[in-house]
Every structure is written in C-alpha cells, then in structure tokens.
Design a protein around this motif. Structure first.
Motif, PDB file in Angstrom:
ATOM      1  N   SER A   1      -7.372  10.698  -4.686  1.00 61.73           N
ATOM      2  CA  SER A   1      -6.535  11.066  -4.116  1.00 61.73           C
ATOM      3  C   SER A   1      -5.507  11.607  -5.319  1.00 61.73           C
ATOM      4  N   ARG A   2      -5.042  10.615  -5.747  1.00 60.85           N
ATOM      5  CA  ARG A   2      -3.792  11.222  -6.597  1.00 60.85           C
ATOM      6  C   ARG A   2      -3.807  12.745  -6.802  1.00 60.85           C
ATOM      7  N   TYR A   3      -5.137  12.232  -7.419  1.00 62.24           N
ATOM      8  CA  TYR A   3      -5.234  14.283  -7.463  1.00 62.24           C
ATOM      9  C   TYR A   3      -4.781  15.351  -6.329  1.00 62.24           C
ATOM     10  N   TRP A   4      -5.229  14.905  -5.642  1.00 60.68           N
ATOM     11  CA  TRP A   4      -5.020  15.853  -4.241  1.00 60.68           C
ATOM     12  C   TRP A   4      -3.279  15.368  -3.577  1.00 60.68           C
ATOM     13  N   ARG A   5      -2.693  14.354  -4.127  1.00 55.45           N
ATOM     14  CA  ARG A   5      -1.371  14.556  -3.548  1.00 55.45           C
ATOM     15  C   ARG A   5      -0.561  14.963  -5.157  1.00 55.45           C
ATOM     16  N   ALA A   6      -1.344  15.088  -6.637  1.00 54.38           N
ATOM     17  CA  ALA A   6      -0.592  15.404  -7.494  1.00 54.38           C
ATOM     18  C   ALA A   6      -0.443  17.461  -6.609  1.00 54.38           C
TER      19      ALA A   6
ATOM     20  N   ASN B   1      -7.828   8.016   1.194  1.00 51.36           N
ATOM     21  CA  ASN B   1      -6.690   6.934   0.608  1.00 51.36           C
ATOM     22  C   ASN B   1      -5.840   6.471   1.813  1.00 51.36           C
ATOM     23  N   THR B   2      -6.397   6.056   3.313  1.00 43.63           N
ATOM     24  CA  THR B   2      -5.899   6.102   4.721  1.00 43.63           C
ATOM     25  C   THR B   2      -3.967   5.259   4.287  1.00 43.63           C
ATOM     26  N   GLY B   3      -3.437   4.452   2.927  1.00 42.72           N
ATOM     27  CA  GLY B   3      -2.698   4.105   2.729  1.00 42.72           C
ATOM     28  C   GLY B   3      -1.841   4.796   2.221  1.00 42.72           C
TER      29      GLY B   3
ATOM     30  N   VAL C   1       5.365   7.004   9.870  1.00 40.30           N
ATOM     31  CA  VAL C   1       3.807   6.871   9.747  1.00 40.30           C
ATOM     32  C   VAL C   1       4.299   5.654   8.458  1.00 40.30           C
ATOM     33  N   ALA C   2       4.724   6.833   6.712  1.00 41.18           N
ATOM     34  CA  ALA C   2       5.171   6.071   5.781  1.00 41.18           C
ATOM     35  C   ALA C   2       6.015   4.648   5.733  1.00 41.18           C
ATOM     36  N   ILE C   3       6.899   4.567   6.636  1.00 43.19           N
ATOM     37  CA  ILE C   3       6.999   3.250   7.047  1.00 43.19           C
ATOM     38  C   ILE C   3       6.501   2.148   7.200  1.00 43.19           C
ATOM     39  N   GLU C   4       5.852   2.514   8.473  1.00 41.77           N
ATOM     40  CA  GLU C   4       5.073   1.723   8.882  1.00 41.77           C
ATOM     41  C   GLU C   4       4.134   0.986   8.618  1.00 41.77           C
TER      42      GLU C   4
ATOM     43  N   GLN D   1       5.243  -3.509   1.641  1.00 41.25           N
ATOM     44  CA  GLN D   1       4.143  -2.951   0.578  1.00 41.25           C
ATOM     45  C   GLN D   1       4.956  -3.088  -0.537  1.00 41.25           C
ATOM     46  N   PRO D   2       5.960  -3.850  -1.041  1.00 41.12           N
ATOM     47  CA  PRO D   2       7.003  -3.059  -2.061  1.00 41.12           C
ATOM     48  C   PRO D   2       6.326  -2.382  -2.729  1.00 41.12           C
ATOM     49  N   TYR D   3       5.455  -1.919  -3.874  1.00 45.44           N
ATOM     50  CA  TYR D   3       5.509  -1.258  -4.068  1.00 45.44           C
ATOM     51  C   TYR D   3       5.658   0.606  -3.760  1.00 45.44           C
ATOM     52  N   TYR D   4       5.942   0.673  -2.158  1.00 48.10           N
ATOM     53  CA  TYR D   4       5.932   1.575  -1.742  1.00 48.10           C
ATOM     54  C   TYR D   4       7.586   1.887  -1.493  1.00 48.10           C
ATOM     55  N   ALA D   5       8.147   1.223  -1.434  1.00 45.34           N
ATOM     56  CA  ALA D   5       9.658   1.119  -1.465  1.00 45.34           C
ATOM     57  C   ALA D   5      10.593   1.743  -1.620  1.00 45.34           C
TER      58      ALA D   5
END
Length: 162
Positions: A73-78, A103-105, A132-135, A140-144
C-alpha cells in the motif's frame, strides 16, 4: 536452422514468463532478484527525492516499486503523493485507490485522495473521503495528524464532524 531453434526457445521462455507474471505467479522483484532490504533502500531514495521537491524523479522510483511489489500500500500512496505534488490529480486518485485496495484502513490515503478529488473538481467525493478519514482514524492515535487535517479541511467549508 540453429537460430530458428534459439529464437523459438527464447520466444517460448518470454511467453512463459509473461503468462506467469500476468497470473501473479511471479513479480518483477522475483525476476530481478531484489531482496526486501534492497527494495526498502530504493523506497527511501524515492522518499528522499520527494522530500527535496524532486517530484518527478520520486514518482519514477515509486512507480517502479508498485511494479515490484504491487500489493504494498505505501508504494501506491507514495506514487499518489508524488502525482498530487505534480498536480496530476487523476493519476494521484488512481494511485490512492490502489493503496486503499490493499489497505482499507489507510487514513493517510483517504485524506490525500480527498484533497486530490477536491483539486480535480470532484468536491463532493473528496469531502466524503475526508469524512471517512476521520471516521476510520479517530480511534487510532497514529493517524491524529491526518484526522485533524481532514477535520480542518471540512471545517473551512462549514462542515462540522463529530
């Protein structure tokens, strides 16, 4: 005659490899023999280029990585981030779609895909991604950081989210 035999053998080998690749039996990484550490080094090089504003070279690196490891997933995100920085919003959205497929989350991809959709004139769809990002990320604190970014982008448009 010997050349015909060599050509036929080589053609059969190429066809076999191509079919194996299309079926997912082998990856580009398998063909080239790079190990995970070497691939991570290539990813870090792309990240370095991106962080110094070299978006096209970083996109070139990330695009190759998506071929090497298409389910990371992170390669696509990059690749999405580099396209977004280059204002290639359609391509960015497609890359974020792929990141979210694996990675749906991935709150980061929802946030940036939302931004890209808004920039591409797909405002309603972009706002939905931010919601959706907020929901998905608020527990998850990592995504704050990305939850706050999404919330702020909604609030400046007068949309309140709990």
């Amino acid at each position: 005659m010997a050349n015909d035999s060599v050509e036929a053998t080589f053609a059969a080998l190429v066809e076999f490899v191509a079919n194996s690749f299309m079926r997912g039996d082998i990856t580009v990484s398998d063909l080239l023999g790079l190990d995970d550490e070497e691939i991570e080094t290539v990813f870090l090089m792309g990240h370095y280029l991106y962080n110094f504003g070299k978006y096209q070279p970083s996109l070139n690196v990330f695009s190759v990585l998506t071929l090497y490891k298409p389910f990371v997933s992170r390669y696509w995100r990059a690749a999405g981030a580099a396209n977004q920085a280059l204002k290639n919003y359609k391509e960015a959205i497609a890359a974020y779609d792929m990141a979210l497929t694996t990675n749906t989350g991935d709150v980061i991809s929802y946030t940036y895909r939302g931004e890209s959709k808004i920039s591409a004139g797909l405002t309603d769809e972009g706002l939905e991604d931010l919601k959706v990002a907020i929901e998905v990320g608020q527990a998850q604190p990592y995504y704050a950081q990305w939850v706050n970014r999404s919330r702020m982008l909604l609030e400046v448009r007068g949309i309140e989210v709990e």
